[in-house]
Design a protein around this motif. Structure first.
Motif, PDB file in Angstrom:
ATOM      1  N   ILE A 164      -1.745  -1.774   8.871  1.00  0.00           N
ATOM      2  CA  ILE A 164      -1.566  -2.799   7.723  1.00  0.00           C
ATOM      3  C   ILE A 164      -0.201  -3.142   7.318  1.00  0.00           C
ATOM      4  O   ILE A 164       0.547  -2.246   7.377  1.00  0.00           O
ATOM      5  CB  ILE A 164      -2.475  -2.192   6.715  1.00  0.00           C
ATOM      6  N   GLN A 165      -0.037  -4.270   7.223  1.00  0.00           N
ATOM      7  CA  GLN A 165       1.508  -4.852   6.904  1.00  0.00           C
ATOM      8  C   GLN A 165       1.610  -4.557   5.352  1.00  0.00           C
ATOM      9  O   GLN A 165       1.032  -5.382   4.288  1.00  0.00           O
ATOM     10  CB  GLN A 165       1.466  -6.259   6.989  1.00  0.00           C
ATOM     11  N   ALA A 166       2.141  -3.570   5.115  1.00  0.00           N
ATOM     12  CA  ALA A 166       2.312  -2.965   3.428  1.00  0.00           C
ATOM     13  C   ALA A 166       3.375  -2.203   3.405  1.00  0.00           C
ATOM     14  O   ALA A 166       3.810  -1.399   4.486  1.00  0.00           O
ATOM     15  CB  ALA A 166       0.831  -2.553   3.017  1.00  0.00           C
ATOM     16  N   GLU A 167       3.802  -2.069   1.930  1.00  0.00           N
ATOM     17  CA  GLU A 167       5.019  -1.344   1.919  1.00  0.00           C
ATOM     18  C   GLU A 167       4.583   0.170   1.854  1.00  0.00           C
ATOM     19  O   GLU A 167       5.167   0.963   2.353  1.00  0.00           O
ATOM     20  CB  GLU A 167       5.663  -1.439   0.424  1.00  0.00           C
ATOM     21  N   ASP A 168       3.333   0.585   1.311  1.00  0.00           N
ATOM     22  CA  ASP A 168       2.774   1.735   1.356  1.00  0.00           C
ATOM     23  C   ASP A 168       1.458   1.616   2.171  1.00  0.00           C
ATOM     24  O   ASP A 168       0.395   1.563   1.702  1.00  0.00           O
ATOM     25  CB  ASP A 168       2.396   2.338  -0.169  1.00  0.00           C
ATOM     26  N   GLY A 169       1.535   1.897   3.503  1.00  0.00           N
ATOM     27  CA  GLY A 169       0.628   1.651   4.509  1.00  0.00           C
ATOM     28  C   GLY A 169      -0.588   2.706   4.410  1.00  0.00           C
ATOM     29  O   GLY A 169      -1.787   2.316   4.395  1.00  0.00           O
ATOM     30  N   LYS A 170      -0.282   3.962   3.920  1.00  0.00           N
ATOM     31  CA  LYS A 170      -1.259   4.874   3.667  1.00  0.00           C
ATOM     32  C   LYS A 170      -2.326   4.426   2.446  1.00  0.00           C
ATOM     33  O   LYS A 170      -3.308   4.494   2.708  1.00  0.00           O
ATOM     34  CB  LYS A 170      -0.828   6.396   3.372  1.00  0.00           C
TER      35      LYS A 170
ATOM     36  N   LYS B 270      -6.239   3.315   2.725  1.00  0.00           N
ATOM     37  CA  LYS B 270      -7.251   3.958   1.901  1.00  0.00           C
ATOM     38  C   LYS B 270      -8.094   2.784   1.137  1.00  0.00           C
ATOM     39  O   LYS B 270      -9.229   2.793   1.043  1.00  0.00           O
ATOM     40  CB  LYS B 270      -6.571   4.985   0.925  1.00  0.00           C
ATOM     41  N   LYS B 271      -7.457   1.809   0.440  1.00  0.00           N
ATOM     42  CA  LYS B 271      -8.127   0.842  -0.195  1.00  0.00           C
ATOM     43  C   LYS B 271      -8.634  -0.150   0.818  1.00  0.00           C
ATOM     44  O   LYS B 271     -10.000  -0.312   0.435  1.00  0.00           O
ATOM     45  CB  LYS B 271      -6.724  -0.236  -0.814  1.00  0.00           C
ATOM     46  N   LEU B 272      -8.310  -0.369   2.120  1.00  0.00           N
ATOM     47  CA  LEU B 272      -9.112  -1.207   2.805  1.00  0.00           C
ATOM     48  C   LEU B 272     -10.409  -0.353   3.321  1.00  0.00           C
ATOM     49  O   LEU B 272     -11.501  -0.928   3.099  1.00  0.00           O
ATOM     50  CB  LEU B 272      -8.364  -1.442   4.276  1.00  0.00           C
TER      51      LEU B 272
END
Length: 95
Positions: free
Chosen positions: A63-69, A73-75
């Motif tokens: 996932i393209q995100a600053e906090d991938g972890k 989890k959200k996904l």
């Protein structure tokens, strides 16, 4: 869900995995996709040799995100049609 229908279920898993991989590859929120069925995947040559030219039933992506972890989890927590189980070849979708 017996062995009688396993080959048909796996065919469908493989077909759907390719569709998912192609969709994710073009999604702006996805950083990378690993699926051996894609010609640009580093393991594509092995899929050609060992998986009869398919990519198998599993797709992995980041996932393209600053906090991938946290984004992962959200996904996963947002899924409504997926189960947290580990049965490859099952009739249900897995996350």
């Amino acid at each position: 869900q017996g062995v009688e229908t396993l080959s048909l279920r796996m065919e469908r898993h493989v077909e759907n995995a390719m569709k998912v991989a192609l969709h994710l590859k073009d999604h702006p929120s996805v950083a990378w996709v690993r699926y051996p069925g894609l010609p640009d995947d580093p393991q594509h040559f092995k899929a050609q040799k060992y998986l009869k030219g398919t990519g198998g039933p599993m797709v992995v992506f980041g996932i393209q995100a600053e906090d991938g972890k946290e984004a992962g989890k959200k996904l996963i927590d947002s899924f409504q049609l997926f189960s947290h189980v580990a049965n490859v070849g099952d009739a249900r979708s897995l996350a």
